[in-house]
Design a protein around this motif. Structure first.
Motif, PDB file in Angstrom:
ATOM      1  N   ARG A   9       0.860  -1.190   0.000  1.00 16.37           N
ATOM      2  CA  ARG A   9       0.000   0.000   0.000  1.00 16.37           C
ATOM      3  C   ARG A   9       0.894   1.238   0.000  1.00 16.37           C
ATOM      4  O   ARG A   9       2.036   1.187   0.444  1.00 16.37           O
ATOM      5  N   TRP A  10       0.360   2.333  -0.481  1.00 15.20           N
ATOM      6  CA  TRP A  10       1.105   3.577  -0.511  1.00 15.20           C
ATOM      7  C   TRP A  10       1.670   3.912   0.866  1.00 15.20           C
ATOM      8  O   TRP A  10       2.817   4.306   1.012  1.00 15.20           O
ATOM      9  N   PHE A  41       6.034   0.332  -2.951  1.00 13.37           N
ATOM     10  CA  PHE A  41       4.717   0.489  -3.546  1.00 13.37           C
ATOM     11  C   PHE A  41       4.894   1.073  -4.932  1.00 13.37           C
ATOM     12  O   PHE A  41       5.719   1.982  -5.103  1.00 13.37           O
TER      13      PHE A  41
END
Length: 141
Positions: A18-19, A75
């Motif tokens: 995830r970011w 990411f």
């Protein structure tokens, strides 16, 4: 690469980064690797090992963990998490994990978790339930 990179891991799970996993250096922060380890272990326990984390009488508590970092992840990337069991005792299990970036044969991280299984209420060690023990044997290499 479409196949799993290490054949001595009987269970594999894909995990999306995830970011928010990235740190200011542009790669996944070290603390997230433990979350990936926990995801592959707990996911397998719930799906295949008979663990009921909300209502089961027996739960696993992590008493030891280790992670060795080999190559960065970032990411957006999909992680392949490989799992095996290194040791099963009366009330404890050593889970061994490797992480790879999907498409890479280079190991990004390796490590382990040791869970001691305890009674939910007393938090005293208890024997691993038979259903779980049988399932865990399928992950021993």
């Amino acid at each position: 690469m479409n196949e799993m990179p290490n054949r001595d891991r009987p269970h594999w799970r894909t995990i999306s980064t995830r970011w928010m996993d990235n740190d200011m250096y542009g790669h996944v922060n070290n603390v997230q690797y433990y979350s990936f380890f926990d995801t592959v272990v707990t996911g397998w326990l719930v799906e295949s090992g008979g663990l009921d984390p909300r209502a089961g009488r027996v739960i696993g508590l992590c008493i030891e963990s280790q992670c060795n970092f080999h190559a960065p992840l970032s990411f957006p990337e999909t992680i392949l998490a490989g799992l095996r069991v290194g040791h099963i005792g009366r009330s404890s299990v050593r889970y061994e994990i490797e992480l790879y970036a999907q498409g890479s044969s280079e190991r990004a991280a390796s490590g382990h978790f040791v869970h001691v299984y305890v009674d939910r209420d007393s938090r005293r060690p208890t024997a691993i339930p038979e259903q779980m023990r049988v399932a865990l044997e399928t992950l021993k290499v």
